[in-house]
Design a protein around this motif. Structure first.
Motif, PDB file in Angstrom:
ATOM      1  N   ASN A   1      37.319  44.830  41.133  1.00 60.86           N
ATOM      2  CA  ASN A   1      37.125  44.632  42.570  1.00 60.86           C
ATOM      3  C   ASN A   1      35.723  45.028  43.015  1.00 60.86           C
ATOM      4  O   ASN A   1      35.364  44.835  44.162  1.00 60.86           O
ATOM      5  CB  ASN A   1      38.161  45.434  43.371  1.00 60.86           C
ATOM      6  CG  ASN A   1      37.915  46.930  43.302  1.00 60.86           C
ATOM      7  OD1 ASN A   1      37.675  47.472  42.235  1.00 60.86           O
ATOM      8  ND2 ASN A   1      37.950  47.599  44.436  1.00 60.86           N
TER       9      ASN A   1
ATOM     10  N   HIS B   1      39.947  50.043  39.573  1.00 60.98           N
ATOM     11  CA  HIS B   1      40.238  50.686  40.860  1.00 60.98           C
ATOM     12  C   HIS B   1      41.065  51.939  40.571  1.00 60.98           C
ATOM     13  O   HIS B   1      41.894  51.934  39.661  1.00 60.98           O
ATOM     14  CB  HIS B   1      41.032  49.692  41.700  1.00 60.98           C
ATOM     15  CG  HIS B   1      41.270  50.094  43.123  1.00 60.98           C
ATOM     16  ND1 HIS B   1      42.170  51.068  43.482  1.00 60.98           N
ATOM     17  CD2 HIS B   1      40.750  49.622  44.283  1.00 60.98           C
ATOM     18  CE1 HIS B   1      42.196  51.190  44.797  1.00 60.98           C
ATOM     19  NE2 HIS B   1      41.337  50.324  45.312  1.00 60.98           N
TER      20      HIS B   1
ATOM     21  N   MET C   1      49.963  48.003  46.493  1.00 62.35           N
ATOM     22  CA  MET C   1      49.914  48.190  45.036  1.00 62.35           C
ATOM     23  C   MET C   1      49.894  49.662  44.667  1.00 62.35           C
ATOM     24  O   MET C   1      50.499  50.094  43.678  1.00 62.35           O
ATOM     25  CB  MET C   1      48.672  47.458  44.503  1.00 62.35           C
ATOM     26  CG  MET C   1      48.417  47.608  43.028  1.00 62.35           C
ATOM     27  SD  MET C   1      47.545  49.169  42.669  1.00 62.35           S
ATOM     28  CE  MET C   1      47.229  49.009  40.939  1.00 62.35           C
TER      29      MET C   1
ATOM     30  N   LYS D   1      45.429  40.523  49.937  1.00 61.35           N
ATOM     31  CA  LYS D   1      44.154  40.081  49.353  1.00 61.35           C
ATOM     32  C   LYS D   1      44.196  38.584  49.064  1.00 61.35           C
ATOM     33  O   LYS D   1      43.186  38.006  48.689  1.00 61.35           O
ATOM     34  CB  LYS D   1      43.874  40.799  48.037  1.00 61.35           C
ATOM     35  CG  LYS D   1      44.093  42.281  48.045  1.00 61.35           C
ATOM     36  CD  LYS D   1      42.908  43.058  48.535  1.00 61.35           C
ATOM     37  CE  LYS D   1      43.115  44.533  48.191  1.00 61.35           C
ATOM     38  NZ  LYS D   1      42.050  45.387  48.648  1.00 61.35           N
TER      39      LYS D   1
HETATM   40  C1  LIG Z   1      41.563  45.952  42.066  1.00 60.27           C
HETATM   41  C2  LIG Z   1      42.383  46.710  43.065  1.00 60.27           C
HETATM   42  N1  LIG Z   1      43.442  47.392  42.644  1.00 60.27           N
HETATM   43  C3  LIG Z   1      44.216  48.068  43.489  1.00 60.27           C
HETATM   44  C4  LIG Z   1      43.948  48.122  44.832  1.00 60.27           C
HETATM   45  C5  LIG Z   1      44.852  48.890  45.721  1.00 60.27           C
HETATM   46  O1  LIG Z   1      45.654  47.993  46.406  1.00 60.27           O
HETATM   47  P1  LIG Z   1      46.537  48.418  47.639  1.00 60.27           P
HETATM   48  O2  LIG Z   1      45.630  48.524  48.818  1.00 60.27           O
HETATM   49  O3  LIG Z   1      47.531  47.292  47.777  1.00 60.27           O
HETATM   50  O4  LIG Z   1      47.181  49.710  47.312  1.00 60.27           O
HETATM   51  C6  LIG Z   1      42.843  47.437  45.330  1.00 60.27           C
HETATM   52  C7  LIG Z   1      42.481  47.505  46.753  1.00 60.27           C
HETATM   53  O5  LIG Z   1      41.351  47.352  47.122  1.00 60.27           O
HETATM   54  C8  LIG Z   1      42.044  46.702  44.417  1.00 60.27           C
HETATM   55  O6  LIG Z   1      40.981  46.012  44.829  1.00 60.27           O
END
Ligand SMILES: Cc1ncc(COP(=O)(O)O)c(C=O)c1O
Length: 412
Positions: free
Chosen positions: A173, A121, A93, A224
């Motif tokens: 998160n 996040h 992401m 996830k």
């Molecule tokens: C709510 C949230 N957004 C974004 C991310 C980032 O995701 P990624 O590891 O796929 O970059 C996370 C990862 O923990 C997350 O929990």
């Protein structure tokens, strides 16, 4: 509709057989990455043994790779409720969001405003703050610290006629709060701004429906929700067509491929399709008469949600009864529709890292720190002293596992 068949669920996940110091491992680390069902492992193995090649070639394994990729886009389209051409794969992401913030930046002018939140996040904050280099202004929406919900009055204040984009999370998160995403999208659209929704933390717990939300972009991470490491972005067709990606010249100009820079993890996409199939089978077992994969996926969440809610009630009421424990987030069972089963705590006399390692030695896997929800950790004042301990439940966890955690914490 049948209840969630936890025995069947647990049989699907080989990692649940792991033992630590003679005790079964308890995976409460799902928010940082969930375990995967056997079919995901098999699909990735199968890709390497039968289909491993680059795309668009004139030979068997390349053609098979093209099919794997098409199946993965179709699977994610069913999960998100959109067209396959609106599904963009990427490494994760964070990388997808940086790539889209850069592309969106091409449309912005100095003085344009972007709205982010203190609940999010950092992957849905830093890529937008990066546009300050272009003269944009970033505004932050505050939280209500007592229950870690978004401050809705502040949300309305920060969105102005200058706002070009509102970036918000579906669920936190760190503390599990579910935001009113439909309202956020409505407020963004009311001033002509785009809505960019981070559904990474929500996706393992609740159904996604991008058409109903009417969001412009929505991102999630299959690792996830029981798949391999990958990121997926939904973009409304009109935006994917209008915006210009940073890309190499020989690569296709077709959507969504022109956003999928470089060679993707094809084996990962094979695994993502298998993870979606796992969820669909869970749904079909609960509601055998469903007529489509999309309906099966919705049925899966219909059994996951009440099951997780039961676990969350047990966990949170148990935590609240422990002396010296500070709980962050929504705590009243009557409001649990506004949260996912992710709990953040601190305990007097122990740092979060000490708690996580104490539990880790007992085979219970939890996270300590800020989990990159940096603004929240700072806003709650816990950042200088190690953040919080996060206990993240998934639908493969059990009441016995919750009880083991509570007993271990009570022993302290
Ligand atoms: C709510 C949230 N957004 C974004 C991310 C980032 O995701 P990624 O590891 O796929 O970059 C996370 C990862 O923990 C997350 O929990």
């Amino acid at each position: 509709m049948a209840a969630l068949d936890i025995d069947w669920v647990r049989q699907q996940f080989p990692a649940l057989a792991l033992e630590v110091n003679g005790k079964p491992a308890v995976y409460f680390d799902g928010p940082a990455g969930s375990q995967v069902p056997a079919r995901v492992i098999e699909a990735m193995r199968d890709y390497f043994t039968t289909s491993n090649a680059n795309t668009h070639g004139a030979f068997l394994t390349s053609q098979r790779s093209d099919e794997v990729i098409a199946r993965a886009h179709a699977a994610m389209a069913d999960l998100l409720g959109c067209d396959a051409a609106e599904v963009v794969f990427g490494p994760n992401m964070t990388t997808l969001t940086f790539s889209f913030s850069r592309a969106l930046g091409r449309e912005l002018a100095p003085g344009d405003e972007l709205v982010v939140t203190r609940l999010d996040h950092d992957a849905n904050v830093a890529p937008w703050c990066a546009l300050e280099e272009r003269g944009c202004r970033v505004r932050f929406v505050d939280i209500n610290p007592t229950d870690c919900t978004l401050d809705r009055a502040d949300l309305r204040r920060q969105i102005t006629p200058r706002t070009r984009l509102v970036a918000a999370g579906y669920a936190s998160n760190a503390v599990g709060t579910i935001n009113d995403v439909e309202e956020i999208v409505r407020l963004a659209h009311a001033v002509g701004a785009l809505a960019y929704i981070d559904a990474v933390h929500y996706a393992p717990h609740g159904p996604l429906d991008v058409r109903r939300l009417d969001c412009d972009f929505l991102v999630c991470s299959p690792y996830k929700f029981f798949g391999p490491h990958a990121g997926v972005l939904y973009g409304k067709g009109e935006h994917l067509a209008r915006l210009r990606p940073y890309k190499v010249r020989p690569a296709t100009e077709e959507n969504p491929c022109r956003w999928e820079t470089g060679t993707q993890s094809h084996e990962g996409q094979a695994g993502v399709a298998a993870a979606v199939e796992y969820l669909a089978e869970l749904g079909r077992r609960a509601a055998p008469s469903v007529a489509s994969r999309r309906a099966a996926l919705l049925a899966a969440y219909d059994v996951i949600r009440p099951y997780e809610r039961g676990l969350a009630e047990r966990l949170i009421s148990g935590l609240l009864a422990i002396p010296g424990l500070t709980f962050y987030g929504i705590r009243e069972a009557a409001r649990f529709a506004q949260r996912v089963p992710t709990a953040a705590i601190r305990m007097a006399g122990h740092t979060p890292r000490q708690l996580a390692s104490y539990l880790g030695k007992r085979g219970i896997f939890t996270w300590d720190g800020n989990y990159y929800a940096l603004n929240l950790s700072e806003r709650l004042g816990v950042e200088p002293t190690g953040g919080m301990l996060r206990i993240g439940l998934a639908h493969y966890n059990t009441a016995e596992e919750v009880d083991r955690l509570l007993a271990a914490l009570r022993e302290l």
